[in-house]
Structure formats: C-alpha cells, structure tokens
Design a protein around this motif. Structure first.
Motif, PDB file in Angstrom:
ATOM      1  N   ALA A 161      73.528   3.992  19.877  1.00  0.00           N
ATOM      2  CA  ALA A 161      74.205   5.157  20.467  1.00  0.00           C
ATOM      3  C   ALA A 161      73.606   5.506  21.826  1.00  0.00           C
ATOM      4  N   ASP A 162      72.297   5.355  21.969  1.00  0.00           N
ATOM      5  CA  ASP A 162      71.676   5.620  23.272  1.00  0.00           C
ATOM      6  C   ASP A 162      72.177   4.649  24.327  1.00  0.00           C
ATOM      7  N   SER A 203      69.364  11.483   1.351  1.00  0.00           N
ATOM      8  CA  SER A 203      70.515  12.347   1.666  1.00  0.00           C
ATOM      9  C   SER A 203      70.654  12.546   3.158  1.00  0.00           C
ATOM     10  N   ALA A 204      69.522  12.741   3.850  1.00  0.00           N
ATOM     11  CA  ALA A 204      69.572  12.937   5.304  1.00  0.00           C
ATOM     12  C   ALA A 204      70.058  11.674   6.009  1.00  0.00           C
ATOM     13  N   ALA A 205      69.602  10.501   5.542  1.00  0.00           N
ATOM     14  CA  ALA A 205      70.031   9.256   6.184  1.00  0.00           C
ATOM     15  C   ALA A 205      71.517   9.001   5.962  1.00  0.00           C
ATOM     16  N   LEU A 206      72.001   9.240   4.734  1.00  0.00           N
ATOM     17  CA  LEU A 206      73.431   9.056   4.470  1.00  0.00           C
ATOM     18  C   LEU A 206      74.274  10.016   5.289  1.00  0.00           C
ATOM     19  N   ALA A 207      73.836  11.272   5.386  1.00  0.00           N
ATOM     20  CA  ALA A 207      74.587  12.245   6.184  1.00  0.00           C
ATOM     21  C   ALA A 207      74.622  11.842   7.653  1.00  0.00           C
ATOM     22  N   THR A 208      73.515  11.307   8.154  1.00  0.00           N
ATOM     23  CA  THR A 208      73.480  10.886   9.559  1.00  0.00           C
ATOM     24  C   THR A 208      74.405   9.706   9.799  1.00  0.00           C
ATOM     25  N   LEU A 209      74.375   8.729   8.900  1.00  0.00           N
ATOM     26  CA  LEU A 209      75.239   7.558   9.069  1.00  0.00           C
ATOM     27  C   LEU A 209      76.716   7.922   8.986  1.00  0.00           C
ATOM     28  N   THR A 210      77.080   8.784   8.046  1.00  0.00           N
ATOM     29  CA  THR A 210      78.493   9.122   7.871  1.00  0.00           C
ATOM     30  C   THR A 210      79.015  10.064   8.952  1.00  0.00           C
ATOM     31  N   THR A 211      78.147  10.788   9.617  1.00  0.00           N
ATOM     32  CA  THR A 211      78.618  11.694  10.668  1.00  0.00           C
ATOM     33  C   THR A 211      78.561  11.070  12.065  1.00  0.00           C
ATOM     34  N   GLN A 212      77.694  10.085  12.276  1.00  0.00           N
ATOM     35  CA  GLN A 212      77.505   9.544  13.618  1.00  0.00           C
ATOM     36  C   GLN A 212      77.764   8.047  13.732  1.00  0.00           C
TER      37      GLN A 212
END
Length: 474
Positions: A317-318, A360-369
């Motif tokens: 992304a960067d 949970s934090a990693a899954l949320a990051t992958l699914t949102t970004q």
C-alpha cells in the motif's frame, strides 16, 4: 339532519319508531345494456390479443386445425395435424435443446398458465392474504406472464397498489404450496412487478465431480461448480472477500479446494499466492505441500502468518499510494488469497486473549484494507453468530451452505435473504444430496443464487499435490 342530506336522499330513509336507528336504502343505478356488452367485448378482444401475443405456438396448434375442420372438414384437418407432427416428431430426439428453446418451454408455459396458475390464482391470493375482498369484489394481483426454464416456472406478477415486496416474501410458503412447488423465490423485476420462481425439479440433486484444472492462468472469477439455472458458478476472489458458513458436513471444503484448484495455474505462473491457515489440521493439511512456507496450523503460527500478510499488504500500500487505486496481478505483486478454515476457532474459541486480539486485529485489517492492493480473505466457519465472528460484515460476498437454524440464514446473507427464498436451513443433511449446495449473495446483488460446488476428493487433492507441489515461490 334532513337538510344536510344531498338531493332526494331523505325520501329513502326508513324508520318505524323513534327509538330505531335511521336506515338508508341502497341506491341502485341501472347500467344500460350497451355499456355492459361493450365492456365485455372489449375485455374479450384484449384477452384474445394478449393470449395470441404471449402464446402464439399454443394458439396456432389449436386454432389452425379447428378452423380447417370447420371450413373444409375433419379429414383435411387431420392431415393438417398429422403432417407437421410427423415432420417435427424427430426434432426433440435429435436436438432437444433447440426444440425446448423454440417450442417445448413455450408449450409447457401455456399449459402451466392455464392448468396451474390461472386456475388456482384467485383462491391462493385470497387465502394467503395477498388479495382483498371488499364489498363483494375481489382485488387481486395481476398475473402478467408465465415462462418456463429447464428447472422452474418464472411467474411475473403486478402487485396491487400499496403492496410491498415484504408482503410477498412473508408468504413464500403459502405461494409454494398453493401452486404445488417445493419453494418460491421472490425477486424484483421492476417497480411494481415481481418475478416468482417456482422450481419443478432440483437440477443440483446429483453431486458434481471436481472441475478440470484450467489450462490458462487467471485470478478469476474461478469456476467452482454449477448454478441452479445450469450456468457455471464462477466465484470472484480477486477484489473481494468471501465468507463461507455451513454446518459440519455441509461442504465448506468443496468450495475451498475448488477455488484453490482453479487458481493453481496462476500459482504456477507466479500471479497468485495462497496463504493457508488450518487450525483444525484436517482440511488444508491434506494438500499442505501446495502452500510451501505459507501454511500455519497452531494458533501462534496462524497469528504470525496473518501479521506477516498484514505487513506485506501495508508495504504494498505504501508503494501504491498516489500511483494506482486498483491492483493488477503481476509476478512482483501477485494476488494473495488468505484461506482460513474454521475461523471461529481463532477468533471466538481461542483461550489465549493475546492471540485472540492479534488474530482479530489482523483479520480486520486485511478485510478493510486489502482489496485495493490485491489481498483477499476466504474464511469458513460453522457458527455465524456475531459474537463468534464479529467481522462478518466486512466480507462483501457470502455463501450459506446447510445451516441448522433459519435465523442463521439472515446472519450470513443479510436481512431478508431467507424471505427471498434462501432456504439454507432446508438443505438436505445427507452428503450425497446436500453437500456443496449453498446460496450465494454477492456484493453487487441482494438476491441469493442457489449453486453447488464440485466435490474435490482425496484423490483429486493428491493429484494436485503431485502436479503443483513446490510451485509456490518463497
């Protein structure tokens, strides 16, 4: 009171004693006979034109022999009928598809219209509450058209003014049993009109074998099975996230392995990477060699692999920032599919709170970004409750296989999905009959689609490992 009554209505008042209520005699207006005859003839003419326009073949099969018999006698009419039948009789045996397309489905639609829907329309509408009887007059939805496909009757209906789609979706059981079908599905054709699908048979009753591995490398959509209408079921994985929910033995593995199977040529070409998380150690471990170092089974290893995926995603992304908004798979920046089997074990049933938060934090990051930079997540679980999978709304595309409770259907596919005909709780628990069958709700359409994935057997997975093991680049 008498001064407020219009015209001569006071003359129609009837009263016997001062204690009785005032009774109005109904005013009877005599309609001239010419008006009644004109309306009847107009409706008859309009009905005949409409019948001829919608069912020309069925009308011709009846009208032509009848006309010839009246004008020239029954012998010539018999010849007129026998000659075309003898010519057309071999047609369905040599080319059934074209026969059904041009004649078969049209004749069946006419028969179903007359014998099933038109004959039962009024009682079904009144009893189900979709029609109204006011002052002795029936107000019914208008039966616009009936068409047939290889597996279902498609009935177009014009709703009564003031009705909503929910009025119909709440009564799909009434409609199905009223017209002798096993189920009914409601979709919106256009404003004020609905399309009702009544299945005549189940084209997905027979299990499907694993589909052949594609010869051309592609990131999708991946063909993994067949839809109910006979078209290929192509599942999009690049540019989206997919949630697969189903009870034990519902066929989640069929969908996961069918997707992996369809991506293997792209994996060999370096355009796709599959990262596998297998906390049950049963499903994905069978083809572990296909994933190389991107395989994790223990909770700690799963958390590390997810965080590694997040790091790669953020680094990409960067590099993409300010240069491109959509991802095109290349060897340098391949599409990454993160497959998580039984995600609830990592998010809800994990006893280590630290690992639970990391995952949970990693899954949320992958699914949102992850979508814009070429990362997709395919997660499978058995229990779709919110407290079990709190990020389920971050998956645009959802698949509901066999579920235990009717409430779970809307949990997976969204509110109103079951009312539209996604009866995932009615799928057979017998593996040969129901495994791999599910309802798909895509991001681009609110209407669920019924489909069945091909069954990838152990022998198929062994063949995949033998042919493609070691293709994943480190």
């Amino acid at each position: 009171m008498f001064k407020k009554l219009p015209g001569d209505e006071t003359r129609t008042l009837v009263t016997t004693t001062p204690d009785t209520a005032v009774v109005f005699r109904p005013a009877v207006v005599t309609t001239p006979a010419i008006f009644t005859i004109t309306i009847f003839l107009w409706r008859l003419l309009a009905g005949m034109v409409r019948l001829l326009w919608r069912h020309p073949i069925a009308v011709a099969l009846v009208a032509v022999p009848a006309t010839v018999a009246i004008v020239y006698g029954w012998r010539l009419a018999l010849v007129v009928v026998a000659v075309p039948l003898s010519v057309l009789a071999p047609w369905p045996f040599f080319d059934r598809a074209s026969f059904n397309r041009w004649m078969g489905w049209r004749l069946l639609a006419f028969w179903r219209l007359v014998w099933i829907y038109r004959r039962h329309w009024q009682p079904v509408m009144i009893v189900s509450g979709l029609g109204r009887n006011l002052r002795g007059r029936d107000y019914l939805p208008h039966l616009v058209r009936v068409s047939c496909t290889s597996w279902a009757d498609l009935v177009t209906v014009k709703m009564i003014s003031g009705q909503s789609v929910k009025d119909w979706t709440d009564r799909i059981d009434h409609l199905a049993h009223g017209f002798g079908a096993t189920s009914c599905r409601v979709t919106v054709a256009r404003s004020g009109r609905l399309l009702l699908a009544f299945p005549r048979r189940d084209p997905l009753a027979t299990p499907l074998p694993a589909l052949p591995i594609p010869e051309v490398a592609s990131v999708g959509p991946v063909e993994i099975g067949r839809c109910e209408d006979g078209t290929p079921w192509r599942l999009k994985v690049h540019g989206t996230h997919v949630l697969v929910a189903g009870a034990t033995g519902a066929g989640k593995g069929s969908i996961i392995w069918s997707v992996i199977r369809g991506l293997l040529p792209a994996v060999r070409a370096g355009l796709v990477q599959v990262w596998a998380l297998d906390p049950k150690r049963m499903e994905l471990s069978f083809g572990r060699d296909l994933f190389g170092e991107r395989y994790a089974a223990t909770p700690v290893a799963c958390a590390d692999l997810l965080e590694a995926a997040v790091s790669v995603m953020q680094e990409r992304a960067d590099r993409f920032a300010g240069l491109q908004r959509n991802h095109t798979p290349t060897v340098d920046d391949p599409f990454v599919l993160v497959v998580v089997d039984e995600v609830a074990f990592l998010t809800a049933y994990q006893s280590d709170k630290g690992l639970k938060l990391r995952i949970s934090a990693a899954l949320a990051t992958l699914t949102t970004q992850g979508r814009a930079v070429g990362f997709g997540v395919m997660a499978a679980l058995q229990d779709p409750r919110k407290e079990v999978m709190n990020v389920r709304n971050l998956f645009p595309d959802k698949i509901a296989l066999r579920l235990d409770e009717s409430e779970q259907v809307d949990m997976v596919l969204g509110d109103g999905a079951r009312d539209r005909g996604a009866l995932a709780d009615h799928i057979s628990p017998v593996p040969e009959q129901g495994a791999g069958i599910g309802y798909v709700r895509l991001e681009t359409s609110p209407d669920p689609i019924r489909a069945r994935a091909g069954y990838v057997s152990d022998a198929d997975i062994r063949a995949m490992v033998a042919d493609f093991a070691g293709e994943a680049t480190p």
